[in-house]
Structures are given as C-alpha cells and as structure tokens.
Design a protein around this motif. Structure first.
Motif: not given
Length: 434
Positions: A108-117, A124-129, A146-153, A163-168
């Motif tokens: 997965i390639l890093r986007p310029a901003t997650w909001k752009s996807t 909330e999702a943009d900030r969480a990602l 593959s090693t960054d569990t938080a990002c994959a999650d 939803k985000t991992m926090s439920g938002a």
C-alpha cells in the motif's frame, strides 16, 4: 471488445431484439424436448451435492432456456447468466485476501493525504490513519504494514467495518445506499498509484496462498483474524460450465476491484470467465497507466469517486449498461423481459436486485442477509432456489427475518419493509434452508 480502463466507455449500439412474452416461455412439445433428446443436452453433475431438488430445478431452467429449449436458433440472442463472486462462486472474500496479502507485503502506497483517498472519509479516520501510519514514509512510497501492526490494523478496520480502531465512523456524508458503500469503493482507491498488472500480480499471489491453505485456516492482519483460505465451489464451477455448454453467456458481477475479480474468474484453475465477461469496480487510469481514486460511471452517473459501483441497484445498472447496452438514467431501471438475465446467483443484499431481475431462476446461497432472504423465502414468482453454503454452511437463524418492518435497505441508509411489485408487504420469514 471493450476497453475496461478507458476514461469513458463506448457502448455498441444495441441490436434490435425480437419481442419476448412477459412470462417464462415453455418449450414446445417437439422431439427436442423428448427424454431421448434431453439425454444429449448439457447436464449438471449428479456427483455434486445440492440441497433438496435444487439441481433438478436449475437443470429444468437450463433445458428450457438453453440450446435444447427456447434458444435453438443462431438468430436469437444468447440467454445470460450472471453471478456475484465472493461467497457465491467461491467461499470467502477474494478482496479481503488481496488486501491482506498487500498489507503483509508492504504494497500500500502512502497517499498525499488519507482524505484524498475517498470523498467520504471523515476527519477522525484521516487523523487515525495518519497517526497509525505516520508521515516518515515519502508520499507514493510503500507503507511498512508488514511490521507496523497499528497501520495495518487501521487500514483493515476502515475497509472491513467502516470504522477506525477507536470506533469512530470512517465515512460520512451523503450517498445512495443502494448504489454504493464507501468502504467497498475504497478498496481500489487504496491501490492508487499501482498499475493494473501490479494489482493482478498481488491478487494472483494471494489466490495461490488462499487455495493452498486448509479449509478453516485463518490469518492475522494486524490484530484482526480473518479467513485464511478460499475455495471455488465445485457446484458453481459445474453450473457455470453447464450453462456455457448450453449456450448461455455467463458473467461475473462483483462489488470488488475488477482486476482482482478477473484473476479469480479466468485463467488456469478458474471458472472459465474471461475479462470481457467480468464486471466489477473499474478504476480510471492516469496517463502512465496507474490506478487513480476515480471510477468509471454507470447510467447517468459519469466518472466518479465511488458513487455508482456494482452494489445492490448498482449491479442492475452495470448489467443493463454493459450486457444489454441500456444508456443513461434508464440503466437503473428494471428492463423488459428480453433485456434481463435468465439466471442470477448471489449470497447477500448487494445481489438482491440483479438476482431478482432474473426471468428463469434466482439462485441464493444463504448467508442470513435479511433483504435477500426475505425475497428468497417469499418466492413471489416460484423461481427462487435457496441453497446453504456448500462449505461451512451457517446454522439456522433462530429469529424470523424482519421483512415486514426493517429488512429493506432504503436509499438513505435507513431500514424499511420489503415490498412486492404490487406494493404488498412481505411478511416476516422463518429461516428454513440451512
């Protein structure tokens, strides 16, 4: 042959079709319908198990509508069968398998901003990602999922549950809930920056792993545990093969990414359905042939950011447009008998409209999806064929489906009663095929 990655689709002028009665024609009593003649007609395998008399009912439809029945002459348009993919032709979700493989291999390639996807992604999702995946990786470079569990999650949670991992809520705003769902549209958008061939290679590698894993196997994506295996249903493989022998055109209509569906449907070990006959979310490509966050449109919806994918009524639109050449706003409408599929097969509410449009048989794999099962068990035209999943079927749903009150997926996202064509309410239905 269509160019599936063009910015705008050019449809061939629809051929003038002979008028067809608004009821299923019964084949005339001719020698072609005699027992001796039918012995030479394509037959479903009797070695494969179907529920009840479902094999016989499907065989009857094939005999009536295929080359041994009403479709005998070359001057007639071939009858059409259309199937959903995930959990209809194959057990488990090939999109999830592809995303899991991509996350396990840093694709997965890093986007310029997650909001752009996605146009609907929340702040909330943009900030969480952003917090989970960081900003150290350059834009356009692979994220170390593959090693960054938080990002994959975080990525998988947005895809899986919206939803985000926090439920938002990960998506918000307005969309037609019978035309799209943002987390489905987000899947090809996640692969923005890759070429189609790259995405196909990821799907092929995920396919190899999933087919090799034993039935019941699971895998981890971050901390998520998901199915680790996929199997083609042999009954569906046999049904597709028999339909094709009987003169049907057979299509896949999926709410997944089209390159992924094509890898599974065609090629060695697939079910013999080529690219021309595979319909799914079609990404617009940039000048360098890379996937963008834009999709091709359907009906009166032009190129868009996910507003018109093959989802619930969207599957009807794509079938009408791509198979029958119906243009503009009319592509969202139920067509006349001669411009509808003969057989539709699915497993979920996303399939209810196109499967219901079928004139010969509505094949349903029971996954306890309320709107779909209300239609199936109500069996208004007597042509609904309900079967448990062929692998690991679900147990019986103990509570009735709330057909009379809250099973229909309204355009605004609310729930309402399921109505028949005459406006009458479908009564609540008990689960009886499991």
């Amino acid at each position: 042959m269509r160019n599936r990655h063009a910015l705008a689709l050019t449809l061939a002028t629809a051929a003038t079709l002979a008028a067809v009665p608004a009821a299923l024609p019964v084949a005339a009593a001719t020698p072609a319908n005699s027992p001796a003649a039918k012995a030479h007609c394509p037959q479903l395998s009797k070695k494969l198990t179907w529920y009840g008399d479902n094999r016989d009912r499907l065989q009857q439809m094939i005999d009536e509508r295929g080359r041994c029945g009403s479709h005998r002459g070359h001057d007639q348009k071939r009858p059409v069968a259309a199937f959903d993919w995930d959990n209809t032709v194959a057990k488990n979700d090939v999109t999830d398998a592809t995303i899991a493989w991509a996350l396990h291999h840093d694709k997965i390639l890093r986007p310029a901003t997650w909001k752009s996807t996605s146009k609907w992604l929340t702040d909330e999702a943009d900030r969480a990602l952003t917090a989970a995946c960081g900003t150290d990786v350059p834009v356009g470079a692979p994220l170390p999922t593959s090693t960054d569990t938080a990002c994959a999650d975080e990525i998988f949670e947005v895809r899986e549950d919206g939803k985000t991992m926090s439920g938002a809520a990960a998506f918000a705003g307005e969309w037609d809930h019978r035309h799209t769902v943002p987390q489905y549209a987000w899947v090809p958008q996640l692969f923005a920056g890759h070429t189609v061939k790259e995405l196909e290679s990821y799907a092929a590698k995920a396919r190899k792993e999933a087919l090799a894993a034993p039935i019941g196997a699971t895998q981890k994506v971050g901390t998520h545990e998901i199915p680790g295996y996929i199997r083609y249903y042999e009954q569906q493989r046999d049904l597709i093969r028999t339909l094709k022998k009987a003169g049907f055109d057979v299509y896949i209509v999926s709410a997944g990414s089209e390159p992924v569906a094509e890898v599974w449907a065609g090629g060695k070990g697939g079910v013999g359905i080529d690219r021309k006959h595979t319909i799914a979310i079609r990404s617009v490509l940039d000048r360098k042939g890379r996937i963008t966050t834009w999709n091709q449109g359907c009906g009166d919806v032009p190129v868009n950011q996910g507003e018109a994918i093959p989802y619930i009524d969207g599957k009807r639109c794509w079938i009408n447009q791509e198979i029958y050449g119906v243009k503009g706003k009319s592509a969202w409408d139920k067509q006349d008998w001669s411009h509808r599929i003969a057989l539709g097969g699915g497993d979920a509410d996303t399939d209810v409209t196109f499967v219901g449009d079928a004139t010969g048989a509505h094949l349903v794999l029971n996954r306890n999806k309320s709107e779909f099962m209300c239609r199936a068990y109500d069996n208004a035209d007597g042509r609904w064929v309900v079967n448990p999943m062929f692998i690991e079927p679900l147990p019986r749903k103990t509570d009735p489906y709330p057909c009379s009150t809250a099973a229909y997926n309204e355009h605004d996202g609310s729930k309402g009663p399921v109505l028949r064509e005459d406006g009458s309410v479908v009564p609540d239905q008990a689960d009886s095929v499991f």
